[in-house]
Design an enzyme around this catalytic site. Sequence first.
Site, PDB file in Angstrom:
ATOM      1  N   ARG A 130       0.846  -1.197   0.000  1.00 43.30           N
ATOM      2  CA  ARG A 130       0.000   0.000   0.000  1.00 43.30           C
ATOM      3  C   ARG A 130       0.879   1.245   0.000  1.00 43.30           C
ATOM      4  O   ARG A 130       0.599   2.237  -0.637  1.00 43.30           O
ATOM      5  CB  ARG A 130      -0.971   0.020   1.190  1.00 43.30           C
ATOM      6  CG  ARG A 130      -1.690   1.347   1.331  1.00 43.30           C
ATOM      7  CD  ARG A 130      -2.964   1.315   2.176  1.00 43.30           C
ATOM      8  NE  ARG A 130      -2.910   0.424   3.305  1.00 43.30           N
ATOM      9  CZ  ARG A 130      -2.198   0.654   4.424  1.00 43.30           C
ATOM     10  NH1 ARG A 130      -1.489   1.747   4.569  1.00 43.30           N
ATOM     11  NH2 ARG A 130      -2.209  -0.235   5.393  1.00 43.30           N
ATOM     12  N   ASP A 147      -7.921  18.223 -14.673  1.00 48.21           N
ATOM     13  CA  ASP A 147      -8.198  16.879 -15.151  1.00 48.21           C
ATOM     14  C   ASP A 147      -7.766  16.842 -16.620  1.00 48.21           C
ATOM     15  O   ASP A 147      -8.385  17.473 -17.475  1.00 48.21           O
ATOM     16  CB  ASP A 147      -9.695  16.564 -14.996  1.00 48.21           C
ATOM     17  CG  ASP A 147     -10.046  15.138 -15.425  1.00 48.21           C
ATOM     18  OD1 ASP A 147      -9.331  14.573 -16.266  1.00 48.21           O
ATOM     19  OD2 ASP A 147     -11.058  14.609 -14.935  1.00 48.21           O
TER      20      ASP A 147
HETATM   21  C1  LIG Z   1     -13.761   8.698 -16.996  1.00 45.44           C
HETATM   22  C2  LIG Z   1     -13.366  10.004 -16.445  1.00 45.44           C
HETATM   23  C3  LIG Z   1     -13.139  10.174 -15.063  1.00 45.44           C
HETATM   24  C4  LIG Z   1     -13.343   9.050 -14.058  1.00 45.44           C
HETATM   25  O1  LIG Z   1     -12.410   8.043 -14.203  1.00 45.44           O
HETATM   26  P1  LIG Z   1     -12.685   6.492 -13.835  1.00 45.44           P
HETATM   27  O2  LIG Z   1     -11.422   5.836 -14.258  1.00 45.44           O
HETATM   28  O3  LIG Z   1     -13.892   6.060 -14.601  1.00 45.44           O
HETATM   29  O4  LIG Z   1     -12.924   6.430 -12.364  1.00 45.44           O
HETATM   30  C5  LIG Z   1     -12.723  11.420 -14.646  1.00 45.44           C
HETATM   31  N1  LIG Z   1     -12.572  12.453 -15.489  1.00 45.44           N
HETATM   32  C6  LIG Z   1     -12.806  12.329 -16.811  1.00 45.44           C
HETATM   33  C7  LIG Z   1     -12.616  13.504 -17.708  1.00 45.44           C
HETATM   34  C8  LIG Z   1     -13.205  11.107 -17.334  1.00 45.44           C
HETATM   35  O5  LIG Z   1     -13.457  10.987 -18.650  1.00 45.44           O
END
Ligand SMILES: *Cc1c(COP(=O)(O)O)cnc(C)c1O
Length: 377
Positions: free
Chosen positions: A46, A170
């Site tokens: 972990r 993101d």
């Molecule tokens: C899919 C996605 C997520 C979430 O990711 P997971 O791997 O499904 O938990 C977050 N941000 C964006 C822009 C995504 O396309």
Amino acid sequence: MRTGTLLIHSEGSIDNVTGALSTPIYQASTYHQFDIDNFGKYDYSRSGNPTRDVLENLIAELEGGDRGFAFASGMAAICSVLSIFSAGDHIVICGDVYGGTYRAVTKLFSRFAIEHTFVDASNLQEIEGAIKENTKAIYLETPSNPLLKVTDIREAVKIAKKSAALVIVDNTFMSPLLQKPLELGADIVVHSATKFIGGHSDVISGLVVTKDKEISDRVYQVQNTFGAVLGPQDCWLLIRGLKTLKVRLIEAQKSAEALVKWLSQREDVEKVYYPSLEGHPGREVHLSQAKGGGAVFSFKFKDIGKTKYFLKYINNAAVAVSLGGVETIVSYPVKMSHAAIPREEREKLGVTDTLIRVSVGLEDIEDLIESFEKAII
Ligand SMILES: *Cc1c(COP(=O)(O)O)cnc(C)c1O
């Protein structure tokens, strides 16, 4: 080193014990301590695992950050990052954020008294106007989902700096091949590595990269405490996926550009959303901070009948949630990512019944265009 070369020759890409060109999968939870007074580098997986280390170092190098972190999903990565904040902190967040992140902020972190304000982040004045005394972060997705709106990352950083807030981006849609938010001044990058980084629709995973040691220590504390780490087999799949990121994404982007051009000229299509398309309001900003439009676009048919027909008869593509795979994936936001949002609110965001999102894959473009043509009545 340039990104394409780094994808192949990062530190740790050759195993320094055996010389193997493929990273060994250390399927171990615990590690023998040869000297009880001086523990080795690893004690429990972990806290750290050699396979995960290779992946974490690789993504840190690719994003140009201090340290990388691998998580069991994109949402685990995002929630772990949001967990560095405390009760009473406030976050400014883009209104068209990924649905899971919307849920995390409104339904989970709100219970721990972390406040939020949603803004149209393509409008810098709205971001600035939402900043409060207790604002600790600006959270962005650019281009955003599903309408590919663009936020000027450099300008958002300037606004954040005035109040010592962090900028979190993101970067799932662009990947470090096309956009590097830390180089533009952001503090933390998050990824759903399920998408372009994994690239083969076979692994759920998330990655985080931090800008400096102070932020790295805060994220590491959460990773080690909350423990939503990525297992070694899945780390290996991402290391493997990253090796072909360049050829996959550049090829998919080329096809996306061709499909966008083809759709833009069709009578039955009302509008195409793609950040590098002429006439896109964020085009100039996007091309100043990213190397291309990427492989995801959206479009609206003029009527619902054509939309339904398309979704029923499209070939050589999956109709599914998710994106970034080798196969073209067609999504229907009103029934998928935005199904939980009331109709009126959804339509205000521009997510109508006639909107379709496309993540372009690696099929021959001639076949894709032919398939699209056949699915339009
Ligand atoms: C899919 C996605 C997520 C979430 O990711 P997971 O791997 O499904 O938990 C977050 N941000 C964006 C822009 C995504 O396309």
